[in-house]
Design a protein around this motif. Structure first.
Motif, mmCIF file in Angstrom:
data_model
loop_
_atom_site.group_PDB
_atom_site.id
_atom_site.type_symbol
_atom_site.label_atom_id
_atom_site.label_comp_id
_atom_site.label_asym_id
_atom_site.label_seq_id
_atom_site.Cartn_x
_atom_site.Cartn_y
_atom_site.Cartn_z
ATOM 1 N N LEU A 130 -9.592 2.861 -2.654
ATOM 2 C CA LEU A 130 -10.526 1.950 -1.988
ATOM 3 C C LEU A 130 -11.682 2.662 -1.285
ATOM 4 O O LEU A 130 -12.540 2.007 -0.691
ATOM 5 N N ALA A 131 -11.735 3.984 -1.372
ATOM 6 C CA ALA A 131 -12.781 4.757 -0.694
ATOM 7 C C ALA A 131 -14.164 4.236 -1.050
ATOM 8 O O ALA A 131 -14.477 3.998 -2.213
ATOM 9 N N GLY A 132 -14.975 4.046 -0.016
ATOM 10 C CA GLY A 132 -16.349 3.589 -0.215
ATOM 11 C C GLY A 132 -16.487 2.088 -0.391
ATOM 12 O O GLY A 132 -17.598 1.574 -0.453
ATOM 13 N N VAL A 133 -15.354 1.357 -0.474
ATOM 14 C CA VAL A 133 -15.399 -0.092 -0.674
ATOM 15 C C VAL A 133 -14.721 -0.828 0.483
ATOM 16 O O VAL A 133 -15.293 -1.734 1.071
ATOM 17 N N THR A 134 -13.490 -0.435 0.776
ATOM 18 C CA THR A 134 -12.674 -1.123 1.778
ATOM 19 C C THR A 134 -12.032 -0.086 2.690
ATOM 20 O O THR A 134 -11.398 0.853 2.216
ATOM 21 N N GLU A 135 -12.172 -0.274 3.987
ATOM 22 C CA GLU A 135 -11.528 0.617 4.947
ATOM 23 C C GLU A 135 -10.028 0.336 4.963
ATOM 24 O O GLU A 135 -9.603 -0.815 4.947
ATOM 25 N N VAL A 136 -9.216 1.382 4.981
ATOM 26 C CA VAL A 136 -7.761 1.260 5.029
ATOM 27 C C VAL A 136 -7.284 1.792 6.375
ATOM 28 O O VAL A 136 -7.630 2.910 6.752
ATOM 29 N N VAL A 137 -6.488 0.981 7.090
ATOM 30 C CA VAL A 137 -6.019 1.311 8.426
ATOM 31 C C VAL A 137 -4.502 1.206 8.461
ATOM 32 O O VAL A 137 -3.930 0.233 7.978
ATOM 33 N N GLY A 138 -3.848 2.198 9.035
ATOM 34 C CA GLY A 138 -2.409 2.113 9.177
ATOM 35 C C GLY A 138 -1.829 3.483 9.395
ATOM 36 O O GLY A 138 -2.521 4.492 9.266
ATOM 37 N N PRO A 139 -0.597 3.525 9.756
ATOM 38 C CA PRO A 139 0.320 2.396 9.904
ATOM 39 C C PRO A 139 0.214 1.738 11.282
ATOM 40 O O PRO A 139 -0.167 2.388 12.251
ATOM 41 N N ILE A 140 0.524 0.426 11.327
ATOM 42 C CA ILE A 140 0.659 -0.278 12.600
ATOM 43 C C ILE A 140 2.025 -0.953 12.611
ATOM 44 O O ILE A 140 2.562 -1.288 11.560
ATOM 45 N N CYS A 141 2.586 -1.123 13.774
ATOM 46 C CA CYS A 141 3.921 -1.740 13.943
ATOM 47 C C CYS A 141 4.912 -1.137 12.953
ATOM 48 O O CYS A 141 5.707 -1.840 12.322
ATOM 49 N N GLN A 142 4.860 0.153 12.834
ATOM 50 C CA GLN A 142 5.607 0.877 11.807
ATOM 51 C C GLN A 142 7.127 0.711 11.940
ATOM 52 O O GLN A 142 7.820 0.592 10.932
ATOM 53 N N GLU A 143 7.643 0.687 13.149
ATOM 54 C CA GLU A 143 9.097 0.604 13.322
ATOM 55 C C GLU A 143 9.654 -0.679 12.712
ATOM 56 O O GLU A 143 10.695 -0.660 12.058
ATOM 57 N N VAL A 144 8.974 -1.785 12.933
ATOM 58 C CA VAL A 144 9.430 -3.072 12.391
ATOM 59 C C VAL A 144 9.340 -3.052 10.873
ATOM 60 O O VAL A 144 10.264 -3.472 10.179
ATOM 61 N N GLY A 145 8.236 -2.564 10.347
ATOM 62 C CA GLY A 145 8.067 -2.491 8.898
ATOM 63 C C GLY A 145 9.130 -1.633 8.238
ATOM 64 O O GLY A 145 9.704 -2.003 7.213
ATOM 65 N N LEU A 146 9.414 -0.484 8.845
ATOM 66 C CA LEU A 146 10.449 0.392 8.298
ATOM 67 C C LEU A 146 11.822 -0.277 8.344
ATOM 68 O O LEU A 146 12.610 -0.154 7.401
ATOM 69 N N ALA A 147 12.112 -0.995 9.424
ATOM 70 C CA ALA A 147 13.408 -1.672 9.553
ATOM 71 C C ALA A 147 13.616 -2.702 8.449
ATOM 72 O O ALA A 147 14.736 -2.857 7.942
ATOM 73 N N ILE A 148 12.563 -3.378 8.043
ATOM 74 C CA ILE A 148 12.677 -4.362 6.955
ATOM 75 C C ILE A 148 13.126 -3.665 5.677
ATOM 76 O O ILE A 148 14.005 -4.151 4.969
ATOM 77 N N HIS A 149 12.549 -2.512 5.386
ATOM 78 C CA HIS A 149 12.940 -1.770 4.178
ATOM 79 C C HIS A 149 14.325 -1.148 4.321
ATOM 80 O O HIS A 149 15.080 -1.080 3.347
#
Length: 154
Positions: A130-149
């Motif tokens: 996505l470089a040059g088109v869309t900014e990518v931001v992360g990780p956020i709320c990583q602990e919750v996301g990891l727990a789901i996996h």
């Protein structure tokens, strides 16, 4: 969209909705992925993974939302939209998002972390695609996301 407008978004609420959609996918028999599109700090579209239940590799939520955004919003509108997604988009989804031209993608679990769960080798990062088109931001709320996996039977 200016950075200050983006900074004022309710990031936690939007990523929490993506997490809810990921859990819904699991309850339905799919893998734990969910995404929302946000414009002016309001959710305008949402999707959860349906690859297994619909036997369709294209049913990743990020790709589905990119497709819908292309159909329902013009280029200038899409540039003001932020995708919040439970996991960093895979290369297929990032390719679709590149064509959609969203303003930003915000994720919780990175593709590098995802490789631990899936057993697949880490792939090309969405920020590269996505470089040059869309900014990518992360990780956020990583602990919750990891727990789901961690809770999912990979």
């Amino acid at each position: 969209m200016s950075v200050s407008e983006f900074d004022e978004f309710d990031h936690e609420t939007h990523i929490q909705r993506a997490f809810e959609l990921a859990r819904t996918a699991v309850d339905r028999g799919d893998r734990p992925f969910g995404s929302v599109l946000v414009r002016d700090d309001e959710i305008v579209m949402e999707a959860s993974n349906r690859v297994l239940t619909e036997s369709d590799v294209r049913r990743h939520p990020e790709l589905q939302l990119a497709h819908r955004a292309m159909r329902e919003f013009g280029p200038d509108e899409r540039a003001e939209i932020v995708m919040y997604t439970s996991t960093e988009p895979c290369p297929m989804c990032a390719g679709g998002l590149r064509y959609a031209g969203l303003g930003r993608v915000v994720y919780s679990v990175s593709s590098d972390e995802m490789s631990r769960f899936s057993g697949h080798e880490a792939s090309v990062r969405s920020s590269e695609i996505l470089a040059g088109v869309t900014e990518v931001v992360g990780p956020i709320c990583q602990e919750v996301g990891l727990a789901i996996h961690e809770d999912f039977d990979w």
